[in-house]
Design an enzyme around this catalytic site. Structure first.
Site, PDB file in Angstrom:
ATOM      1  N   HIS A  98       0.865  -1.183   0.000  1.00 29.91           N
ATOM      2  CA  HIS A  98       0.000   0.000   0.000  1.00 29.91           C
ATOM      3  C   HIS A  98       0.901   1.232   0.000  1.00 29.91           C
ATOM      4  O   HIS A  98       1.897   1.280   0.709  1.00 29.91           O
ATOM      5  CB  HIS A  98      -0.904   0.024   1.241  1.00 29.91           C
ATOM      6  N   ASP A 155     -15.181   2.768   7.861  1.00 30.98           N
ATOM      7  CA  ASP A 155     -14.198   3.712   7.319  1.00 30.98           C
ATOM      8  C   ASP A 155     -14.841   4.685   6.354  1.00 30.98           C
ATOM      9  O   ASP A 155     -14.528   5.875   6.363  1.00 30.98           O
ATOM     10  CB  ASP A 155     -13.050   2.973   6.616  1.00 30.98           C
ATOM     11  N   ARG A 157     -14.626  12.896   8.534  1.00 29.46           N
ATOM     12  CA  ARG A 157     -13.313  13.544   8.737  1.00 29.46           C
ATOM     13  C   ARG A 157     -13.100  14.647   7.710  1.00 29.46           C
ATOM     14  O   ARG A 157     -12.554  15.710   8.016  1.00 29.46           O
ATOM     15  CB  ARG A 157     -12.185  12.510   8.616  1.00 29.46           C
ATOM     16  N   SER A 167      -7.755   4.005   9.253  1.00 28.94           N
ATOM     17  CA  SER A 167      -8.458   3.986   7.976  1.00 28.94           C
ATOM     18  C   SER A 167      -7.747   3.050   6.985  1.00 28.94           C
ATOM     19  O   SER A 167      -8.365   2.168   6.390  1.00 28.94           O
ATOM     20  CB  SER A 167      -8.513   5.424   7.428  1.00 28.94           C
ATOM     21  N   LYS A 196      -8.702  -1.349   6.141  1.00 29.73           N
ATOM     22  CA  LYS A 196      -9.014  -1.828   4.793  1.00 29.73           C
ATOM     23  C   LYS A 196      -8.015  -2.889   4.349  1.00 29.73           C
ATOM     24  O   LYS A 196      -8.374  -3.895   3.744  1.00 29.73           O
ATOM     25  CB  LYS A 196      -9.030  -0.657   3.802  1.00 29.73           C
TER      26      LYS A 196
HETATM   27  N1  URA Z   1      -6.016   6.933   2.587  1.00 26.61           N
HETATM   28  C1  URA Z   1      -6.991   6.302   3.299  1.00 26.61           C
HETATM   29  O1  URA Z   1      -7.511   5.267   2.884  1.00 26.61           O
HETATM   30  N2  URA Z   1      -7.359   6.839   4.468  1.00 26.61           N
HETATM   31  C2  URA Z   1      -6.807   7.970   4.979  1.00 26.61           C
HETATM   32  O2  URA Z   1      -7.176   8.384   6.051  1.00 26.61           O
HETATM   33  C3  URA Z   1      -5.803   8.608   4.227  1.00 26.61           C
HETATM   34  C4  URA Z   1      -5.413   8.057   3.030  1.00 26.61           C
END
Ligand code: URA
Length: 465
Positions: free
Chosen positions: A103, A188, A195, A210, A214
């Site tokens: 990621h 999320d 947010r 977050s 995932k």
């Molecule tokens: N990417 C995400 O998936 N979440 C965040 O909070 C910031 C970048």
């Protein structure tokens, strides 16, 4: 012992006052957030217990308290876990394979996923230990590009697979590249949107929960994180990027996934092209064995990240040996074979790779040239990313279509000596008018100097436990 019900207001007051929340309290909060989202969609149960009734104002207040107070590592692990299991999750057991993914925290021209997925798939297709890459990617965010937007410029490529179809593609190809389903990690989606409206996006704790919720919902054995530092990174300083890397590594390890972060420089676009189709084109050329000099940094980054993934999966004795294996898989054509198989399994038309330069041809182009001789000394990489987005590669609001044609070609890397009139960037767009503002943005942000600049190395530091 008191049996008094803990209400959402009690939980947010506790966070406001800097007290540590228990796992049960965090789970209760996340469950209330999801029920609140379901209530808006009309899918929530008729009866919701008082402990799980929360208002938008309370969610917003909790986020601001969390932004100010932060979390302990245990609280962060509990929050990530509660979010991870807030909806459906991917189950890797049928794959009988070591699952590994990467990621990136987001960059400009960062297309390394398009090289890494087929490289690891090629390694996965070559026998034991079996490796699979269940890659769930995102769309362009802020000034950064998104893997899904790039893949969708390939005619027919379906990124919206069900988890069941994703499993089939993984069994066949050892990699799948898909988008988040509506039911995967719903907490999320709700918290991220909140947010965005409450000035709480930039919390390293909330970013960690977050991203990691995932990624962990992919049922991973290992994860390699590319955490960007520099003018094109989301985090404003090296220290903050490193802190984010440490939080994500400790959260991943606490959840049982081997997690390593690589801090990498993002002071200029990565590779030769930035945009959507143009990035696919650059990767297809590399996978076919054609290595343009401007793609050297992209290839180096991809090999380093693949190297760590292969090492963690037990395919290589060291990360360095893994990087060499990754390079071999790309130069031998094995990764290209895996790419063709992967694209076809997603319904994509592989015939467009025969002549990638002549597909999605831009209708308008303009070249930014050096106005004097000197070293290419600097640029605000975030501004370059915004210029790419403004050309049409990004969207003004969620759901807008993106242009396959839009983007830029970089002709020189930082530290290159340029003669007057040498090209720096070529801009591509669907119409002439779209070139104006991005051209001005790029012109304003690029600096030339008589002094050779100090250029940071691409790979800065490895963060692991
Ligand atoms: N990417 C995400 O998936 N979440 C965040 O909070 C910031 C970048």
């Amino acid at each position: 012992m008191s049996t008094q019900t803990v209400l959402p207001i009690d939980i947010l007051i506790k966070k406001r006052d800097g007290l540590e929340l228990s796992s049960a309290e965090i789970q209760q909060f996340v469950r209330a957030v999801v029920l609140n989202g379901e209530a808006k969609l009309g899918t929530a149960p008729q009866e919701i217990a008082a402990a799980e009734k929360i208002t938008d104002a309370q969610i917003a207040a909790f986020l601001m308290a969390a932004f100010e107070r932060g979390f302990t590592r245990e609280e962060l692990a509990h929050l990530t876990n509660a979010m991870r299991y807030s909806g459906e999750t991917f189950h890797a057991a049928p794959l009988k394979s070591f699952t590994v993914d990467k990621h990136s925290t987001g960059g400009v021209g960062d297309k390394s996923s398009l090289l890494i997925a087929p490289t690891l798939a090629a390694a996965g297709l070559q026998g034991t230990p079996s490796i699979s890459v269940p890659m769930i990617s995102g769309r362009s965010l802020g000034h950064t590009g998104g893997t899904l937007d790039k893949l969708e410029t390939i005619p027919g490529f379906d990124t919206q697979l069900s988890l069941a179809r994703m499993t089939e593609v993984l069994l066949e190809c050892h990699a799948a590249m898909v988008g988040q389903t509506p039911r995967l990690v719903p907490a999320d989606r709700i918290l991220y949107a909140m947010r965005d409206h409450t000035g709480t996006v930039e919390s390293p704790y909330l970013i960690t929960a977050s991203i990691m919720s995932k990624k962990l919902a992919e049922d991973l054995n290992a994860l390699v994180l590319d955490v960007k530092v520099g003018s094109g990174a989301f985090m404003p300083s090296y220290e903050q990027s490193k802190f984010l890397a440490e939080l994500m590594v400790s959260t991943g390890e606490l959840a049982g996934a081997r997690t390593v972060a690589v801090l990498t420089t993002m002071d200029e676009p990565l590779g030769r092209f930035s945009g959507n189709w143009v990035e696919v084109w650059e990767c297809v050329e590399i996978l076919k064995g054609k290595r343009h000099a401007l793609s050297a940094d992209l290839i180096e980054l991809s090999n380093v990240l693949s190297g760590w993934m292969l090492y963690l999966a037990g395919k290589a004795a060291t990360p360095e040996a893994g990087a060499l294996l990754a390079d071999e898989l790309m130069t031998s054509g094995a990764a290209y074979e895996a790419w063709l198989k992967l694209v076809a399994a997603h319904g994509g038309d592989v015939t467009v790779f025969a002549e990638p330069a002549s597909f999605h041809k831009p209708k308008a182009t303009r070249v930014l040239r050096a106005e004097q001789r000197g070293y290419l000394a600097g640029m605000d990489c975030k501004e370059v990313g915004w210029a790419v987005q403004r050309l049409g590669a990004g969207r003004a609001k969620p759901g807008d279509p993106v242009s396959a044609h839009a983007g830029i070609e970089s002709h020189a890397k930082l530290g290159t000596f340029l003669e007057e009139g040498d090209p720096i960037f070529t801009l591509f767009a669907e119409e002439e008018a779209l070139l104006e503002a991005p051209f001005a943005m790029l012109k304003a942000t690029v600096t030339l100097s008589n002094e050779a600049p100090t250029v940071q190395p691409l790979i800065r530091e490895i963060v692991r436990q």
